[in-house]
Enzyme design. Structure first.
Site, PDB file in Angstrom:
ATOM      1  CD1 TRP A  70      -2.435  -1.802   0.215  1.00  0.00           C
ATOM      2  CD2 TRP A  70      -3.490  -0.376   1.568  1.00  0.00           C
ATOM      3  NE1 TRP A  70      -3.749  -2.176   0.264  1.00  0.00           N
ATOM      4  CE2 TRP A  70      -4.424  -1.324   1.089  1.00  0.00           C
ATOM      5  CE3 TRP A  70      -3.916   0.609   2.448  1.00  0.00           C
ATOM      6  CZ2 TRP A  70      -5.770  -1.295   1.448  1.00  0.00           C
ATOM      7  CZ3 TRP A  70      -5.261   0.634   2.816  1.00  0.00           C
ATOM      8  CH2 TRP A  70      -6.176  -0.302   2.320  1.00  0.00           C
ATOM      9  CE  LYS A 169      -7.218  -6.224   5.354  1.00  0.00           C
ATOM     10  NZ  LYS A 169      -6.178  -7.278   5.296  1.00  0.00           N
TER      11      LYS A 169
END
Length: 214
Positions: A70, A169
């Protein structure tokens, strides 16, 4: 030598054959998770146009950055005018264009170090792809995942600029809907998605919040 369990063999076989794993290797990303962030970048639409999670020039903080997939994507999206700081309890290899801090992102000393890098106080974007070390007991794993998400929400409340964006998440569990409700109170636009690059059997989803109310 201990024999691998059938589940481990299956995971290794699927991982090796995973098209996103293969693509990540070809394109130089550290993990297949990079493609999840690429999908989240334009997942929110308004009047037929995409609202960018990470605008060019944004100051980005990533929580739980290791191994850096990421982080690599965030650097590209923020561009040379932006900045990216990745924080993790684990040491990780440097990511060109990003600052990497090792420690607990809720620790006062770490926050002071972060502020020294930002120079502007609050940040434009907070990212969290954190996942717990799974023990295999579903209820325990869910609680661990929720604890990480709650920590990310706490960081956002204390460090995100008004108008800023957030991606985190979440795992299906007892606290899932409460977290979505909390996000709707905090952000102008909230969307919960399961990216195509997320494995179908994974219980993970991603919440994207746009326009932090402060």
């Amino acid at each position: 030598m201990a024999k691998q369990r059938p589940s481990s063999k299956r995971w290794l076989r699927e991982h090796h054959n995973d098209p996103y794993v293969q693509q990540a290797r070809r394109e130089g990303y550290r993990s297949r998770a990079a493609y999840k962030l690429m999908e989240l970048q334009e997942v929110v639409k308004e009047d037929g146009k995409s609202l960018l999670l990470i605008p060019v020039g944004a100051n980005v903080v990533e929580l739980g950055a290791a191994p850096g997939g990421w982080t690599q994507v965030a650097v590209k999206l923020a561009g040379v005018e932006g900045s990216v700081v990745g924080i993790d309890l684990l040491a990780m290899d440097p990511v060109p264009g990003a600052e990497i801090l090792v420690g607990d992102f809720l620790d006062d000393a770490m926050l002071a170090q972060l502020q020294g890098l930002l120079h502007e106080g609050r940040v434009d974007v907070v990212l969290s792809d954190m996942a717990p070390n799974m023990c295999g007991v579903k209820s325990a794993d869910q609680l661990r995942g929720e604890a990480l998400a709650e920590a990310a929400f706490q960081f956002v409340e204390e460090n995100l600029k008004t108008g800023g964006n957030f991606a985190v998440k979440l795992f299906n569990g007892p606290g899932f809907h409460d977290m979505v409700k909390q996000a709707r109170a905090m952000f102008t636009v909230v969307k919960v998605v399961k990216p195509d690059s997320s494995r179908s059997r994974s219980p993970e989803h991603y919440l994207v919040g746009m326009g932090f109310k402060g």
